[in-house]
Design a protein around this motif. Structure first.
Motif, short mmCIF file in Angstrom:
data_model
loop_
_atom_site.label_atom_id
_atom_site.label_comp_id
_atom_site.label_asym_id
_atom_site.label_seq_id
_atom_site.Cartn_x
_atom_site.Cartn_y
_atom_site.Cartn_z
N GLU A 1 -18.17 1.15 -1.90
CA GLU A 1 -17.25 1.40 -2.38
C GLU A 1 -17.26 2.33 -1.34
OE1 GLU A 1 -15.66 1.50 -6.15
OE2 GLU A 1 -17.53 0.85 -6.75
N ILE A 2 -15.21 2.57 -0.65
CA ILE A 2 -15.66 2.85 0.54
C ILE A 2 -14.12 3.70 -0.33
CG2 ILE A 2 -14.51 3.66 2.84
CD1 ILE A 2 -16.36 1.15 3.45
N VAL A 3 -14.26 5.29 -0.06
CA VAL A 3 -12.85 6.20 -0.43
C VAL A 3 -12.44 6.60 0.85
CG1 VAL A 3 -11.93 8.27 -2.02
CG2 VAL A 3 -13.76 6.94 -2.85
N ILE A 4 -10.87 6.36 0.83
CA ILE A 4 -10.12 6.27 2.88
C ILE A 4 -8.40 7.05 1.39
CG2 ILE A 4 -8.46 4.86 4.15
CD1 ILE A 4 -10.30 2.79 3.31
N GLU A 5 -8.44 8.80 2.18
CA GLU A 5 -8.04 9.56 1.83
C GLU A 5 -7.46 10.44 3.07
OE1 GLU A 5 -8.88 12.29 -0.82
OE2 GLU A 5 -11.00 12.19 -0.12
N PRO A 6 -5.47 10.51 3.69
CA PRO A 6 -4.82 11.19 4.55
C PRO A 6 -6.49 12.80 5.17
CG PRO A 6 -3.56 11.26 3.06
CD PRO A 6 -4.96 11.04 2.18
N PHE A 7 -5.98 13.29 6.01
CA PHE A 7 -6.55 14.70 6.45
C PHE A 7 -5.67 15.40 5.32
CE2 PHE A 7 -7.81 13.91 10.76
CZ PHE A 7 -9.09 13.15 10.30
N ARG A 8 -6.22 16.25 4.93
CA ARG A 8 -5.85 16.77 4.24
C ARG A 8 -5.67 18.19 4.65
NH1 ARG A 8 -3.72 14.04 -0.20
NH2 ARG A 8 -5.85 12.56 -1.14
N ALA A 9 -4.50 18.77 4.46
CA ALA A 9 -4.47 20.23 5.08
C ALA A 9 -2.97 20.73 5.00
CB ALA A 9 -4.91 20.01 6.61
N LYS A 10 -2.77 21.94 4.48
CA LYS A 10 -1.68 22.14 4.02
C LYS A 10 -0.23 22.65 5.57
CE LYS A 10 1.51 26.14 1.61
NZ LYS A 10 1.44 27.46 2.00
N ALA A 11 -0.62 22.27 5.91
CA ALA A 11 -0.45 22.33 8.27
C ALA A 11 -0.22 20.86 8.44
CB ALA A 11 -1.40 23.99 9.22
N PHE A 12 -0.96 19.74 7.90
CA PHE A 12 -0.75 18.93 7.93
C PHE A 12 -0.13 17.80 6.99
CE2 PHE A 12 -4.83 17.95 11.01
CZ PHE A 12 -4.36 18.62 11.77
N PRO A 13 1.30 17.72 6.60
CA PRO A 13 1.31 17.22 5.84
C PRO A 13 1.68 16.39 5.30
CG PRO A 13 3.38 18.46 6.86
CD PRO A 13 1.94 18.49 7.31
N VAL A 14 1.01 15.12 4.57
CA VAL A 14 1.17 13.47 3.98
C VAL A 14 2.69 13.03 4.48
CG1 VAL A 14 0.19 11.86 2.83
CG2 VAL A 14 -0.68 14.12 3.01
N ALA B 1 -12.03 -5.42 0.13
CA ALA B 1 -12.05 -6.53 2.04
C ALA B 1 -12.91 -7.10 1.73
CB ALA B 1 -12.66 -4.63 2.36
N THR B 2 -13.34 -8.69 2.25
CA THR B 2 -14.08 -9.83 1.97
C THR B 2 -14.33 -10.24 3.00
OG1 THR B 2 -11.89 -11.39 0.94
CG2 THR B 2 -12.97 -10.09 -0.66
N ASP B 3 -15.44 -10.46 3.30
CA ASP B 3 -16.05 -11.28 4.30
C ASP B 3 -16.02 -10.44 5.59
OD1 ASP B 3 -16.50 -13.28 2.77
OD2 ASP B 3 -14.60 -14.54 3.55
N VAL B 4 -16.45 -8.94 5.64
CA VAL B 4 -16.31 -8.48 6.54
C VAL B 4 -17.19 -8.20 7.17
CG1 VAL B 4 -16.06 -5.46 6.56
CG2 VAL B 4 -14.82 -6.50 4.90
N LEU B 5 -17.55 -8.26 8.52
CA LEU B 5 -18.24 -8.71 9.48
C LEU B 5 -18.46 -6.79 10.04
CD1 LEU B 5 -16.57 -11.66 11.83
CD2 LEU B 5 -18.48 -11.59 9.95
N ASN C 1 -19.12 -7.84 1.38
CA ASN C 1 -17.46 -7.30 0.48
C ASN C 1 -18.01 -5.91 0.05
OD1 ASN C 1 -16.92 -10.52 0.41
ND2 ASN C 1 -18.70 -10.72 -0.73
N LEU C 2 -16.55 -5.00 0.12
CA LEU C 2 -16.36 -3.99 -0.08
C LEU C 2 -15.32 -3.28 -1.17
CD1 LEU C 2 -16.17 -2.98 3.82
CD2 LEU C 2 -18.54 -2.80 1.86
N LYS C 3 -15.24 -2.87 -1.80
CA LYS C 3 -14.62 -2.06 -2.14
C LYS C 3 -13.49 -0.95 -1.89
CE LYS C 3 -14.34 -3.83 -7.67
NZ LYS C 3 -13.71 -4.21 -7.00
N ASP D 1 -7.21 -3.60 9.49
CA ASP D 1 -5.99 -4.69 9.42
C ASP D 1 -6.62 -6.20 8.58
OD1 ASP D 1 -4.82 -2.96 11.56
OD2 ASP D 1 -6.53 -4.10 13.59
N VAL D 2 -7.28 -6.04 8.45
CA VAL D 2 -6.98 -7.75 7.81
C VAL D 2 -6.65 -7.49 6.26
CG1 VAL D 2 -9.18 -9.62 6.84
CG2 VAL D 2 -9.23 -8.42 9.15
N VAL D 3 -6.90 -6.59 6.09
CA VAL D 3 -6.41 -5.67 3.99
C VAL D 3 -5.24 -6.13 4.36
CG1 VAL D 3 -6.27 -4.28 3.12
CG2 VAL D 3 -8.63 -4.76 3.96
N ASN D 4 -4.80 -5.65 4.89
CA ASN D 4 -2.96 -5.32 5.79
C ASN D 4 -2.26 -7.02 6.01
OD1 ASN D 4 -2.84 -2.07 5.50
ND2 ASN D 4 -2.78 -1.77 7.20
#
Lengths: 250, 648
Positions: free
Chosen positions: A96-109, A24-28, A2-4, A38-41
């Motif tokens: 615990e996992i921190v998930i972010e987009p790629f951060r760069a001025k040339a790569f706007p979110v 995220a529970t019951d992750v294999l 199990n993860l946060k 995908d499972v979370v989504n």
């Protein structure tokens, strides 16, 4: 296990964005990182909530579509591995996992973990090619290429255009990406006629996007899922200086 | 409606057919080319090479893809190689032999004229790619290296380690980039084609959704080229990319283009087995591995390890040769581990059905490199397959240098597609279909290293000629995206998008896709029966019905909405699946990738019925919940005499 998950959610380019937390529970351990998402989504979707937007296509580590910051590192901590090829056996129960987009001025979110990397296409369009009109080529064996050169060209050509190099760089420089194409084509006899014109144009285009300069940190080559060598940046710089001396003759 | 399927293939000697055809068809004057707008959908090998080449010729090209960049198209994932009849190895290859192998490999269900042309053009592709700087494998003398591949006795496959598709696609993408820079191609990334617009029976444009803004918009042109890949994801689990879909082709079919041979699906024998219910896609291990790898299962079912870590029996590396069944070498001594894909896949299934499978749920066989490492040394094996071994280890956590790989067949490629004539034009004038999206060259089974060849032959060397012929015939016309035909179709598309958003049900899109895929794999996969197919035909409409009543598509249509994108594609798979199963049911024979258990030889091989089924089955859409109409294009074999394929 199990993860946060602490996931960056951002509705659009103008939204400020914020972290949200999901369980995220019951992750294999055989799941890939993206299958875990995908499972979370799937759960969010069934509840009528908007799933976390992220990109992926081939899920074999070759198309370059996927990529996000996982605990501060592009594609996560495992070397030579894209996000889609990172598997959950690399994590442990309770993480615990921190998930972010790629951060760069040339790569706007664009949204959540999805960023705009079209600047890479524009760099290639500025000169990352050998002009060879369809139908005009000589027999493929008419131009021998020493195996060692072909292999070096191949190593540079394996770049998948994911953008991890930019995301890892303190200056958000795109020199590993640009240098890889310049090295690939510049090492081959077929690439010689346009060699200096190419480097001149591609570097100009790179500079006109919002990328920073190389500071020799070397983070990019470590983050690169294909381990493109820093040599390609040296090669690009060498060719670029030569191109400036050549002036109009390039 | 009666449709006459004319192949428009030239008559007379086959070896000069394409040259004669090129002279006989019309040509557009160079100065007039810029007056024509051509839409290309897709940026894989076929789409990128077509867009680049047409741009070079001076056409005004509009190119669309749903990915964020044209470089991401799924051709990028092809691993093994590309065939060409160069005969650089001096081992007896020729255009005729490649033609022969391809027709035979396709189990005599392809059109001879198209296949011959493909073999003929194969040599130009290698030249073109080398000129673009594609870093093919080379020998120490600097000349190009080759490897052998399934279904052939000569060594004619060119390769770039295990990333040939990537390198060829990036080659095509670079030529494409040059044309974007030159202003000859206008690129529309993150745009998905959602409908085809026809005016007076001719294809005149498309409707797209901008995946970022959600805007639905019309684009008008003088011709439309679809290079949108195959329909393998109707099975949910396949080696295709997550985004690969049938939508563009299916929407064209709903507008009158005939869909040919949808039951022909290729199962690739060497993929990483399923590891659990969370699986989102399957990963191919290149067929080239069979050059040096030996396929086996334990003779004794007690030695079969599955994913259950507590399994009893011996570890594969502890099982001596005499207790291993190298079933391909045993059953097919001439071709051994290099039998064609369909034969290798069925043989694996058979071994697992006998209870001797070795992975999750007993669905896997071993692919062993012990002998190759002994013969060549680990270094040479690493040079040939290093990246594949690394990929395998990353996914499975097991090291193939020290223990055999576990592999199992998976859906990989689809030979069926929109019907096209020799000019690659569908029965809808002005609609051309290239690459995997058409049906033309691989019959009922595609040989390895032939998909890259076909995509690039179509794009670099066929379409530039045949498109010109069509445009010269019809002449310049006004392209008006404001016309009532476009506006009407645009409204239909908007209506469908809104309908998906407004179901507001309880089930995720993926849950429907998984349900459909599982049904298709069980009933319309490696082995098919009348009963199973009939059952699928009953269940598909029920799943479709539930989808439209209970799917949950959160968010709205005015921004990036990945659930909405997926929902549209799954909705189309739910309609297309019925056509595919119906085709499989109607084809009362086994051929290539279509294996009906009722039709097999005593040795368990595919048994064709040439008297009744030597034709292309081209289906006309008559409406959802209505039976499609079958049109037949008879296949004639003047050069390669149909025979029972034998790889013994």
């Amino acid at each position: 296990m199990n993860l946060k998950l602490h996931v960056w959610r951002q509705k659009g380019p103008k939204d400020k964005g914020r972290f949200e937390t999901y369980d995220a529970t019951d992750v294999l351990e055989d799941m890939s990182f993206l299958e875990m998402l995908d499972v979370v989504n799937d759960g969010l979707e069934a509840e009528g909530r908007e799933p976390i937007a992220f990109e992926s296509d081939c899920r074999e580590g070759i198309c370059g579509a996927c990529g996000c910051m996982i605990n501060g590192q592009p594609h996560g901590h495992k070397a030579r591995t894209t996000t889609c090829q990172l598997h959950m056996r690399e994590f442990s129960d309770g993480d615990e996992i921190v998930i972010e987009p790629f951060r760069a001025k040339a790569f706007p979110v664009i949204k959540d973990l999805v960023v705009d990397r079209s600047s890479f296409d524009r760099i290639i369009q500025s000169g990352g090619f050998i002009t060879a009109r369809s139908g005009s080529a000589p027999d493929a064996n008419a131009i021998p290429v020493a195996k060692v050169e072909a292999d070096r060209a191949f190593d540079a050509a394996t770049c998948i255009g994911c953008g991890a190099c930019v995301a890892s760089c303190p200056n958000a420089s795109a020199m590993l990406f640009t240098g890889a194409k310049i090295t690939h084509l510049g090492l081959l006899p077929q690439g010689q006629p346009e060699r200096y014109l190419r480097v001149d144009k591609m570097v100009s285009q790179m500079d006109s996007e919002d990328f920073g300069h190389c500071g020799n940190f070397g983070e990019c080559t470590l983050a690169c899922p294909k381990s493109i060598s820093l040599d390609v940046i040296a090669q690009m710089n060498t060719d670029y200086i030569t191109a400036q001396f050549k002036g109009r003759d390039i | 409606m009666s449709i006459e399927l004319k192949s428009n293939a030239p008559t007379g000697p086959i070896d000069s057919a394409w040259s004669r055809h090129k002279f006989d068809i019309k040509v557009v004057n160079p100065a007039n080319k810029r007056k024509y707008t051509v839409i290309v959908v897709g940026t894989g090998l076929a789409g990128a090479s077509a867009a680049a080449t047409l741009g070079e010729l001076g056409y005004n090209v509009q190119n669309f893809c749903f990915q964020d960049s044209p470089r991401r198209a799924h051709s990028i994932a092809a691993q093994g190689g590309i065939n060409a009849a160069k005969n650089y190895q001096n081992d007896g290859d020729s255009v005729y032999r490649l033609f022969y192998d391809t027709v035979k490999g396709g189990d005599f269900r392809s059109r001879e004229s198209n296949v011959y042309r493909l073999a003929e053009l194969s040599v130009n592709i290698i030249d073109q790619a080398a000129a673009q700087g594609v870093p093919f494998a080379r020998e120490y003398g600097g000349l190009l290296a080759n490897r052998s591949f399934g279904g052939s006795l000569v060594s004619r496959t060119f390769y770039a380690r295990g990333q040939t598709g990537q390198q060829l696609l990036l080659g095509a993408y670079s030529g494409h980039a040059a044309q974007v820079a030159a202003g000859n191609i206008t690129m529309f990334p993150r745009h998905e084609m959602l409908d085809l617009v026809t005016i007076d029976g001719h294809a005149r444009g498309i409707i797209t959704r901008d995946l970022i803004s959600g805007e639905i918009k019309s684009y008008a042109a003088d011709a439309v080229i679809l290079a949108t890949g195959g329909y393998g994801n109707v099975f949910y689990l396949s080696t295709n990319a997550m985004g690969s879909n049938v939508t563009a082709a299916w929407r064209a079919a709903k507008r009158g283009a005939l869909f040919a041979n949808p039951c022909y699906t290729q199962i690739h024998p060497t993929c990483i087995p399923v590891s659990g219910d969370h699986q989102s896609k399957l990963t191919l291990m290149s067929e080239s591995l069979r050059n040096d790898g030996r396929v086996w299962v334990p003779k004794d079912a007690k030695d079969c390890w599955n994913n259950d870590k507590a399994a009893v029996g011996r570890h594969p590396s502890q099982i001596p040769d005499e207790d291993r069944d190298y079933y391909l070498e045993r059953r097919y001594p001439t071709f051994g581990n290099l039998v064609p894909r369909d034969v290798a896949s069925r043989a694996a299934k058979l071994s697992c059905d006998e209870g001797r499978g070795v992975a999750f749920n007993g669905r896997g066989v071993y692919l062993d490199f012990k002998e190759a490492i002994g013969r060549l040394g680990q270094e040479e094996v690493a040079a040939r397959y290093g990246n594949l071994f690394e990929m395998y280890e990353r996914i499975t956590g097991a090291n193939p240098y020290t223990e055999p790989m576990r592999i199992y067949p998976a859906i990989h490629y689809t030979m069926g597609g929109l019907w096209v004539d020799y000019n690659l034009q569908s029965n809808t004038p002005g609609l051309f279909v290239l690459g995997e999206a058409n049906f033309s060259d691989h019959g009922a089974n595609r040989l390895g290293a032939s998909a890259l060849m076909q995509g690039l032959a179509d794009g670099y060397f066929v379409i530039p000629y045949t498109l010109g012929h069509y445009l010269a015939e019809v002449g310049p016309r006004k392209n008006d995206a404001e016309s009532s035909e476009f506006k009407g179709t645009e409204e239909t598309v908007k209506g469908r998008v809104n309908k998906l958003l407004n179901v507001k049900g309880k089930r995720s899109v993926d849950s429907f896709h998984r349900e459909l895929g599982h049904l298709m794999w069980e009933k319309c996969g490696m082995a098919r029966t009348k009963e199973g197919l009939e059952e699928a035909l009953e269940r598909i409409p029920a799943i479709r019905d539930e989808f439209w009543n209970n799917v949950s598509v959160p968010g709205d249509g005015a921004d990036l909405n990945q659930s909405l994108e997926k929902a549209g594609r799954v909705a189309d798979f739910l309609e297309f699946a019925e056509l595919k199963v119906g085709d499989a049911l109607h084809r009362e024979e086994s051929c290539g990738g279509h294996f009906r258990l009722e039709h097999q030889t005593e040795e368990g091989e595919a048994k064709r019925n040439d008297d009744d089924f030597a034709y292309v089955a081209a289906w006309q859409f008559n409406g959802v919940d209505k039976k499609p109409t079958l049109h037949k294009e008879p296949l004639e074999f003047d050069h390669v005499k149909p025979s029972q394929r034998s790889y013994k």
